[in-house]
Design a protein around this motif. Sequence first.
Motif, PDB file in Angstrom:
ATOM      1  N   GLY A  60     -31.121  10.229 -21.792  1.00  0.00           N
ATOM      2  CA  GLY A  60     -31.801   8.925 -22.354  1.00  0.00           C
ATOM      3  C   GLY A  60     -33.336   9.026 -22.038  1.00  0.00           C
TER       4      GLY A  60
ATOM      5  N   LEU B  99     -23.446  11.390 -19.003  1.00  0.00           N
ATOM      6  CA  LEU B  99     -23.355  12.722 -17.757  1.00  0.00           C
ATOM      7  C   LEU B  99     -22.574  12.261 -16.733  1.00  0.00           C
ATOM      8  CD1 LEU B  99     -27.391  13.410 -18.060  1.00  0.00           C
ATOM      9  CD2 LEU B  99     -25.336  14.906 -18.847  1.00  0.00           C
TER      10      LEU B  99
ATOM     11  N   TRP C 114     -34.445  20.814 -29.176  1.00  0.00           N
ATOM     12  CA  TRP C 114     -33.941  20.598 -27.789  1.00  0.00           C
ATOM     13  C   TRP C 114     -32.578  21.447 -27.654  1.00  0.00           C
ATOM     14  CZ3 TRP C 114     -34.106  15.886 -24.685  1.00  0.00           C
ATOM     15  CH2 TRP C 114     -35.132  14.972 -24.855  1.00  0.00           C
ATOM     16  N   GLY C 115     -32.844  22.067 -26.315  1.00  0.00           N
ATOM     17  CA  GLY C 115     -31.757  22.833 -25.692  1.00  0.00           C
ATOM     18  C   GLY C 115     -31.448  22.602 -24.520  1.00  0.00           C
TER      19      GLY C 115
ATOM     20  N   VAL D  11     -24.487  21.665 -32.654  1.00  0.00           N
ATOM     21  CA  VAL D  11     -25.388  22.092 -31.737  1.00  0.00           C
ATOM     22  C   VAL D  11     -25.132  22.986 -30.581  1.00  0.00           C
ATOM     23  CG1 VAL D  11     -27.362  21.099 -32.926  1.00  0.00           C
ATOM     24  CG2 VAL D  11     -26.255  19.980 -30.939  1.00  0.00           C
ATOM     25  N   GLN D  12     -23.713  22.191 -30.011  1.00  0.00           N
ATOM     26  CA  GLN D  12     -23.413  22.505 -28.772  1.00  0.00           C
ATOM     27  C   GLN D  12     -22.856  24.184 -28.815  1.00  0.00           C
ATOM     28  OE1 GLN D  12     -22.901  19.589 -29.808  1.00  0.00           O
ATOM     29  NE2 GLN D  12     -23.728  18.216 -28.106  1.00  0.00           N
TER      30      GLN D  12
ATOM     31  N   ILE E  59     -32.679  17.250 -14.861  1.00  0.00           N
ATOM     32  CA  ILE E  59     -31.989  15.809 -14.529  1.00  0.00           C
ATOM     33  C   ILE E  59     -31.219  16.036 -13.455  1.00  0.00           C
ATOM     34  CG2 ILE E  59     -30.500  14.354 -15.645  1.00  0.00           C
ATOM     35  CD1 ILE E  59     -30.883  15.478 -18.480  1.00  0.00           C
TER      36      ILE E  59
ATOM     37  N   TYR F 270     -26.594   9.938 -15.761  1.00  0.00           N
ATOM     38  CA  TYR F 270     -26.959   8.909 -16.806  1.00  0.00           C
ATOM     39  C   TYR F 270     -25.739   8.715 -17.573  1.00  0.00           C
ATOM     40  CZ  TYR F 270     -30.308   6.518 -20.183  1.00  0.00           C
ATOM     41  OH  TYR F 270     -31.002   5.737 -20.883  1.00  0.00           O
ATOM     42  N   PHE F 271     -25.820   7.816 -18.369  1.00  0.00           N
ATOM     43  CA  PHE F 271     -24.492   7.490 -19.302  1.00  0.00           C
ATOM     44  C   PHE F 271     -24.167   8.547 -20.088  1.00  0.00           C
ATOM     45  CE2 PHE F 271     -22.344   6.336 -23.227  1.00  0.00           C
ATOM     46  CZ  PHE F 271     -21.223   5.682 -22.897  1.00  0.00           C
TER      47      PHE F 271
ATOM     48  N   TYR G  51     -29.511  13.056 -11.964  1.00  0.00           N
ATOM     49  CA  TYR G  51     -28.768  11.821 -11.654  1.00  0.00           C
ATOM     50  C   TYR G  51     -27.794  11.649 -12.815  1.00  0.00           C
ATOM     51  CZ  TYR G  51     -31.588   9.580 -15.151  1.00  0.00           C
ATOM     52  OH  TYR G  51     -32.047   9.029 -16.572  1.00  0.00           O
TER      53      TYR G  51
ATOM     54  N   LEU H 281     -30.080  17.212 -29.300  1.00  0.00           N
ATOM     55  CA  LEU H 281     -29.617  16.838 -27.994  1.00  0.00           C
ATOM     56  C   LEU H 281     -30.323  15.809 -27.418  1.00  0.00           C
ATOM     57  CD1 LEU H 281     -28.335  20.335 -26.682  1.00  0.00           C
ATOM     58  CD2 LEU H 281     -26.970  18.435 -27.778  1.00  0.00           C
ATOM     59  N   SER H 282     -29.778  14.787 -26.732  1.00  0.00           N
ATOM     60  CA  SER H 282     -30.541  13.729 -26.067  1.00  0.00           C
ATOM     61  C   SER H 282     -30.207  13.442 -24.603  1.00  0.00           C
ATOM     62  CB  SER H 282     -30.968  12.642 -27.058  1.00  0.00           C
ATOM     63  OG  SER H 282     -29.705  11.992 -27.573  1.00  0.00           O
ATOM     64  N   ALA H 283     -29.409  14.346 -24.101  1.00  0.00           N
ATOM     65  CA  ALA H 283     -28.617  13.954 -22.951  1.00  0.00           C
ATOM     66  C   ALA H 283     -29.750  13.461 -21.848  1.00  0.00           C
ATOM     67  CB  ALA H 283     -28.126  15.384 -22.351  1.00  0.00           C
TER      68      ALA H 283
END
Lengths: 387, 158
Positions: free
Chosen positions: A138, B90, B112-113, B148-149, B83, B87-88, B85, A134-136
């Motif tokens: 950036g 989101l 990642w999670g 993964v979601q 996070i 971002y593209f 803000y 996952l790379s939300a």
Amino acid sequence: MGRAVGIIGTGQTKHGRRDDVSYPDLVREAVNAAFEDAGITPEDIDGVVFGSMPSMMEGMAYNHFYFADAMRAVGKPILRAETCGSTGQSIAHTGVHWVSSGMADIVLVVGSEKQHEGDAQATMMTILEPFLQLSAGGAPVAFSMQSREWMGYYHIAEEKAREAAAIISVDCHNAGANNPLAHIRKRFTKEEVMNAPIITYPVRLLDVCPSSDGACAVIFASEEKAKKICETPAWVKGMGFRGEEYFIGDSSKAVWQSAIEASREAYKQAGITNPRKELDVAEIYNPFSYQELMFLECLGLCPLGKAADYVIDGVFSPGGELSCDPSGGVLCTNPIGATGLIRLAEAAMQVTGKAGSRQIEGAKLALSHAMGGAEQFNGVTIVGSEL
Amino acid sequence: MAEEKERPRTIEAVGTAPFEMALGPTWTRFFEGIKEEKIFGTRCKKCGRVLVPARPFCPRCFEPMEEWVEVAQEGTIVTWSYIDYTYFGLEDDMIPVVPATIKLDGTDTSWWGVIGGFDIKDFDLVAKKVKVGGRVKAVWRKEKRGCVQDIEYWKVIE
């Protein structure tokens, strides 16, 4: 090592929002400045190397086709190399290898970006496959998480890291205000930086670089040509580049081996054993102020885990032991494909006395650095006034 | 106004390109496991490391990683962020987000999670509950898509 290589000219555009010119016009602005600095003409060039971020950033898949003419590449060999943020170091190394091997005598290296032409964030989100990691969020998220990993690994108190990062931001913004080519030319106080809104914890708004348009060109020449053409070449003393695994979790990003090993290789070639004492200037790739703290450690400029203490003590501030980022660094200017090459151009300008308002008096040996990939690559180039 | 007219103009355009990424045998099997609420890694016979997601080969030893290991669904937070803000990718209603990398027990990598299961709009509460070195466990979605979601979030173990 092959033949000795010198930098005989550098050129940069005014960085910032540059929708006043087309992309080829922008590239030509930097290329012409480099030719003027070197005192040569396009006919003297044997080959051209180019790099940028994924050129989808500007809506086309191969932007160097579009401005090949602006690099005066007609009738010459042309190469493209790219490694994300470290592109500027990758293309510089490509140019040095080309001259060092004896296959070319003079090579023009160009890096550029026009972030305002495309959706830079959308393009960034296409850099990795989106299914396995996952790379939300950036780049800011990836590098903020790296900073938090570093703080956690060394048990660095949050307030101490925040203060040290703020000092770096203040120093860089002061330097940027002093650099006529910088994108951001505004000064901030430490309190303003420390109290700016959180973007991606622990990184705050004034810890983050801008999105810039800009280009940089550097001309490399063999020893024989450099001595003939140029009174004061900046000699390439050492280079190192290292990569890591694709999966971010596979190696520590707090003790960043690719940065450690790339700099060790460059120091070995340059005969440097105590970089903080021997270097006069370091142009460190710092799109996020927290990252510079990690780089000070991984580039061997202070002990591991101690960067915050050294920064708070003023070791890397103006008038301190080692001047870092007198250009204002990436925090003030970030046309990504050019950014790593700007670090080298600035280092070369410093050791040849051409840095103008940002000249560090008597600088003889300078380090330039860039990192890239998804926390995957680091490149270092050291230049000096003596062969 | 005259000045604005003289400014060189730009042309606007949009480009899209669909794609279809082949997962290959290893990642196909990995995502089959995810559908069954199982997390699989593979072990390198040379260095002995267990990597997640499962890998076809060891990036360091360059040997095939053929031994499949079902790994724990609990692990330790290596790092995290907040996070706040857009971002593209989101949208406004998707933030804030608390991304983290998690070293699952018995593995030699972190993955990642997203941490959740409580009011993450409150940053002070997040900073109090989420720690480097803290423990988390996987919380699965009811409907699985084999991605993964399917892990909806990682829940902090108090």
